[in-house]
Design an enzyme around this catalytic site. Structure first.
Site, PDB file in Angstrom:
ATOM      1  CG  ASP A 121      -0.384  -0.440   2.462  1.00 43.55           C
ATOM      2  OD1 ASP A 121       0.921  -0.430   2.523  1.00 43.55           O
ATOM      3  OD2 ASP A 121      -0.899  -0.576   3.317  1.00 43.55           O
TER       4      ASP A 121
ATOM      5  CG  ASN B 186      -9.088  -1.188  11.910  1.00 38.96           C
ATOM      6  OD1 ASN B 186      -8.182  -1.850  11.393  1.00 38.96           O
ATOM      7  ND2 ASN B 186      -9.643  -0.090  11.277  1.00 38.96           N
TER       8      ASN B 186
ATOM      9  CG  HIS C 187      -5.996  -1.920   8.709  1.00 40.30           C
ATOM     10  ND1 HIS C 187      -6.130  -0.794   9.467  1.00 40.30           N
ATOM     11  CD2 HIS C 187      -4.529  -1.891   8.696  1.00 40.30           C
ATOM     12  CE1 HIS C 187      -4.961  -0.098   9.828  1.00 40.30           C
ATOM     13  NE2 HIS C 187      -3.987  -0.959   9.122  1.00 40.30           N
TER      14      HIS C 187
ATOM     15  CD  GLU D 212      -8.925   1.182   7.772  1.00 39.28           C
ATOM     16  OE1 GLU D 212      -8.891   0.319   8.645  1.00 39.28           O
ATOM     17  OE2 GLU D 212      -8.447   2.398   7.917  1.00 39.28           O
TER      18      GLU D 212
END
Ligand code: GLP
Length: 250
Positions: free
Chosen positions: A67, A136, A138, A143
């Site tokens: 990313d 979280n 990811h 996400e």
């Protein structure tokens, strides 16, 4: 899914580097999928040491990163291209032209995502994909959301991720709000996946990824469907998994 429990961050890093270097030794022209974040830094330091000692070479290796922040130049000290240069590429014998990170400055971000998908497909996907884990759940910058997104895409970062990554920027306001990330389908197309996690702030996400339902609410939970996943994590990160009675290798 094989889970290695290590005592601490240093042991996790050594184990992860051992798995990556074994891939490079076995297949000198392999495609390595690489990750950013604070978790892989120790793994990369071990790989740098191994490369400098002559134990293995990255000369024929191709890398594909997960990313990049949208809008950050490669020279920006918080861009993931800069991170990779600083923490790995500048210190090993990989050929610069064989390292790939999505272009955060592309005028047409969607076209850049499509180009990246074609590139990774043309390489036959990663032989080994390294992943960190967001608090979280990811992976890359996929996400939590209503659905798994297969292709590389532009994503709006969640407040949780912006908060978590604010420590690297002058303030939370400086964290980019969007990123380009390899999609879940591209990650899952890797032949082998190595997920690393350290610290108690990853315990809930790691538990959800390994023991929870397979749901886009925890993107890492999709890894339960991959046939060759290795998780290397320290005791703190695995505390909820081991408390649930899941067996781990030590
Ligand atoms: C970022 C990256 C992820 C990484 C995550 C966790 O959001 N896009 O690839 O796994 O941070 O980072 P850290 O290792 O610093 O906890």
């Amino acid at each position: 899914m094989r889970i290695y429990q290590e005592a601490d961050y240093e042991a996790m890093s050594r184990r992860a580097a051992g798995i990556i270097s074994a891939e490079v030794i076995r297949r000198p022209n392999c495609v390595l999928g690489l990750a950013t974040g604070s978790t892989p830094i120790g793994t990369y330091q071990n790989l740098i040491e191994g490369n400098k000692s002559g134990a293995y070479s990255f000369k024929e290796v191709t890398t594909v990163n997960l990313d990049e922040y949208k809008g950050l130049a490669p020279t920006h000290d918080q861009s993931y291209r800069y991170f990779m240069q600083h923490n790995l590429f500048d210190h090993i014998d990989v050929m610069p032209e064989n390292t790939n990170v999505p272009d955060g400055l592309a005028a047409d971000a969607d076209a850049e995502c499509a180009r990246y998908d074609q590139l990774v497909a043309s390489l036959g996907y990663a032989d080994l994909q390294l992943l960190g884990l967001g608090r979280n759940g990811h992976i890359g910058f996929n996400e939590p959301g209503p659905a798994f997104v297969k292709e590389t895409h532009v994503v709006d970062l969640t407040e949780s991720t912006i908060d978590a990554n604010a420590r690297f920027f002058a303030s939370a306001d400086d964290v980019p709000r969007q990123a380009l990330t390899m999609g879940i389908g591209v990650i899952m197309a890797a032949k082998r996946i190595l997920l690393i996690a350290s610290g108690s702030d990853k315990a809930d996400a790691l538990y959800a990824a390994i023991c929870g339902p397979i749901t886009p609410d925890c993107p890492a939970s999709i890894l339960q469907l991959h046939s060759d996943v290795v998780i290397v994590a320290d005791k703190a990160a695995l505390s909820k998994v081991t408390a649930a009675g899941v067996s781990v290798c030590e």
